[in-house]
Scaffold this motif. Sequence first.
Motif, PDB file in Angstrom:
ATOM      1  N   MET A  93      68.056  64.793  10.887  1.00 55.86           N
ATOM      2  CA  MET A  93      68.562  65.273  12.170  1.00 55.86           C
ATOM      3  C   MET A  93      67.450  65.305  13.220  1.00 55.86           C
ATOM      4  O   MET A  93      67.678  65.008  14.391  1.00 55.86           O
ATOM      5  CB  MET A  93      69.167  66.668  12.009  1.00 55.86           C
ATOM      6  N   SER A  94      66.227  65.646  12.774  1.00 56.25           N
ATOM      7  CA  SER A  94      65.099  65.703  13.704  1.00 56.25           C
ATOM      8  C   SER A  94      64.680  64.310  14.162  1.00 56.25           C
ATOM      9  O   SER A  94      64.534  64.041  15.360  1.00 56.25           O
ATOM     10  CB  SER A  94      63.914  66.412  13.044  1.00 56.25           C
ATOM     11  N   PHE A  95      64.493  63.403  13.209  1.00 54.69           N
ATOM     12  CA  PHE A  95      63.988  62.068  13.550  1.00 54.69           C
ATOM     13  C   PHE A  95      64.971  61.304  14.436  1.00 54.69           C
ATOM     14  O   PHE A  95      64.554  60.591  15.358  1.00 54.69           O
ATOM     15  CB  PHE A  95      63.698  61.281  12.272  1.00 54.69           C
ATOM     16  N   TYR A  96      66.255  61.445  14.154  1.00 57.27           N
ATOM     17  CA  TYR A  96      67.242  60.746  14.975  1.00 57.27           C
ATOM     18  C   TYR A  96      67.599  61.542  16.220  1.00 57.27           C
ATOM     19  O   TYR A  96      67.896  60.971  17.267  1.00 57.27           O
ATOM     20  CB  TYR A  96      68.494  60.439  14.150  1.00 57.27           C
ATOM     21  N   GLY A  97      67.560  62.875  16.110  1.00 59.65           N
ATOM     22  CA  GLY A  97      67.928  63.702  17.249  1.00 59.65           C
ATOM     23  C   GLY A  97      66.979  63.580  18.419  1.00 59.65           C
ATOM     24  O   GLY A  97      67.414  63.557  19.583  1.00 59.65           O
ATOM     25  N   VAL A  98      65.676  63.500  18.136  1.00 62.65           N
ATOM     26  CA  VAL A  98      64.715  63.420  19.235  1.00 62.65           C
ATOM     27  C   VAL A  98      64.775  62.072  19.944  1.00 62.65           C
ATOM     28  O   VAL A  98      64.183  61.913  21.016  1.00 62.65           O
ATOM     29  CB  VAL A  98      63.268  63.689  18.754  1.00 62.65           C
ATOM     30  N   GLN A  99      65.479  61.105  19.361  1.00 59.61           N
ATOM     31  CA  GLN A  99      65.689  59.845  20.068  1.00 59.61           C
ATOM     32  C   GLN A  99      66.769  59.983  21.136  1.00 59.61           C
ATOM     33  O   GLN A  99      66.859  59.153  22.042  1.00 59.61           O
ATOM     34  CB  GLN A  99      66.103  58.740  19.077  1.00 59.61           C
ATOM     35  N   GLN A 100      67.575  61.047  21.020  1.00 59.72           N
ATOM     36  CA  GLN A 100      68.743  61.185  21.886  1.00 59.72           C
ATOM     37  C   GLN A 100      68.610  62.269  22.943  1.00 59.72           C
ATOM     38  O   GLN A 100      69.379  62.270  23.910  1.00 59.72           O
ATOM     39  CB  GLN A 100      69.988  61.494  21.028  1.00 59.72           C
ATOM     40  N   MET A 101      67.662  63.191  22.768  1.00 62.68           N
ATOM     41  CA  MET A 101      67.513  64.274  23.742  1.00 62.68           C
ATOM     42  C   MET A 101      66.060  64.696  23.814  1.00 62.68           C
ATOM     43  O   MET A 101      65.274  64.414  22.887  1.00 62.68           O
ATOM     44  CB  MET A 101      68.423  65.447  23.385  1.00 62.68           C
ATOM     45  N   PRO A 102      65.640  65.351  24.893  1.00 63.74           N
ATOM     46  CA  PRO A 102      64.236  65.749  25.041  1.00 63.74           C
ATOM     47  C   PRO A 102      63.778  66.665  23.906  1.00 63.74           C
ATOM     48  O   PRO A 102      64.546  67.497  23.406  1.00 63.74           O
ATOM     49  CB  PRO A 102      64.214  66.470  26.391  1.00 63.74           C
ATOM     50  N   VAL A 103      62.525  66.512  23.515  1.00 62.33           N
ATOM     51  CA  VAL A 103      61.982  67.258  22.379  1.00 62.33           C
ATOM     52  C   VAL A 103      62.008  68.774  22.611  1.00 62.33           C
ATOM     53  O   VAL A 103      62.353  69.530  21.688  1.00 62.33           O
ATOM     54  CB  VAL A 103      60.563  66.776  22.044  1.00 62.33           C
ATOM     55  N   PRO A 104      61.644  69.312  23.792  1.00 61.57           N
ATOM     56  CA  PRO A 104      61.642  70.775  23.948  1.00 61.57           C
ATOM     57  C   PRO A 104      63.016  71.401  23.714  1.00 61.57           C
ATOM     58  O   PRO A 104      63.140  72.395  22.991  1.00 61.57           O
ATOM     59  CB  PRO A 104      61.179  70.982  25.389  1.00 61.57           C
ATOM     60  N   GLU A 105      64.060  70.823  24.329  1.00 64.30           N
ATOM     61  CA  GLU A 105      65.398  71.361  24.156  1.00 64.30           C
ATOM     62  C   GLU A 105      65.866  71.202  22.716  1.00 64.30           C
ATOM     63  O   GLU A 105      66.486  72.107  22.142  1.00 64.30           O
ATOM     64  CB  GLU A 105      66.376  70.666  25.112  1.00 64.30           C
ATOM     65  N   PHE A 106      65.557  70.052  22.115  1.00 60.12           N
ATOM     66  CA  PHE A 106      65.903  69.845  20.704  1.00 60.12           C
ATOM     67  C   PHE A 106      65.239  70.901  19.824  1.00 60.12           C
ATOM     68  O   PHE A 106      65.881  71.503  18.962  1.00 60.12           O
ATOM     69  CB  PHE A 106      65.463  68.447  20.254  1.00 60.12           C
ATOM     70  N   THR A 107      63.956  71.130  20.041  1.00 60.58           N
ATOM     71  CA  THR A 107      63.199  72.090  19.237  1.00 60.58           C
ATOM     72  C   THR A 107      63.780  73.489  19.365  1.00 60.58           C
ATOM     73  O   THR A 107      63.933  74.206  18.367  1.00 60.58           O
ATOM     74  CB  THR A 107      61.722  72.097  19.671  1.00 60.58           C
TER      75      THR A 107
END
Length: 315
Positions: A93-107
């Motif tokens: 979820m992390s590796f693919y998720g950060v491709q789709q949205m900014p890292v701060p909001e994802f984190t």
Amino acid sequence: MKLPAAGPLAHQRPLLGVTLIALAATCFATMDSTSRYLGGFVPVLLFFWARYCFQATVMAVWLALRGGRAAFATAHPRFQFVRGALLAATSAMSFYGVQQMPVPEFTAINMLTPLLVIVLAGWWLHEKVSRLRWALVAGGFVGALIVIRPGSGVFGWAVLFPLAGAFFYASFQVLTRRLSGSESPYATHFYTGLTGTLILTPVLLASPIPVLATLQAAPAWQIGLMLAIGALGTVGHLFLILALGLAPTATLMPFVYLQIAVATIAGWLIFHQVPDGWAFVGMGVIAACGAAGAWLNVRSTGKPADPVVVDTIAD
């Protein structure tokens, strides 16, 4: 040679513990930002596999040198597999998720984990959940809604990645809470890497990715970033394990949320992306409620924390 202690605090050094937890948070935020950048050049599945392969290899060598065959002993092989599989799902979820949205909001959204632990522990383990805990859960999800702002079109379906990642990792924590006391966190760190490698290797080989051709064509800097992702993930969790052996967990857990700040700085430096005012408000709410929830989770056990359970950084 004996492995260093982890878990019960033999020698408390809170300042060093806080330093190590801050370094761990920095490692994971940097890894996520590096993954987002490298994803523009290399298939995500390839460096996702490399991250776990690196961990399994490095920890195998380290355990062999420090403790020999006995260092690999595990009392619960099935526990190790389930734990590794859940962490691999979280990392996906992390590796693919950060491709789709900014890292701060994802984190920030991904760090709803301690609050989801409260919910799942009450549901699955029938643990009593106080009004304060429910208030923290509600506050954390309000913070997530502020970040996401449903209907605004800011992130859309991509928010499912951090939400699913937080759920997978909370499930891991609840599932393994009662089994981890008999396991070495260092051996567990190895089996986590091994399980991820065993799961991802056939997936990678069955994918249409020409692995050897891609690696041969990749310039040295891309190979270097792949290795850096593996190193950041492996060393980051080791820093976390060591920190938990040096200071009380209630002291350390709030500093885990430095990962949001580091991710914000990295996003600004690398991608020239800065969260807007509402996103900062939401991230602050999540961090405050999540840190309080993590502290309550640790305090309620009434015993020294086990690094396998309170490892709240899931990359």
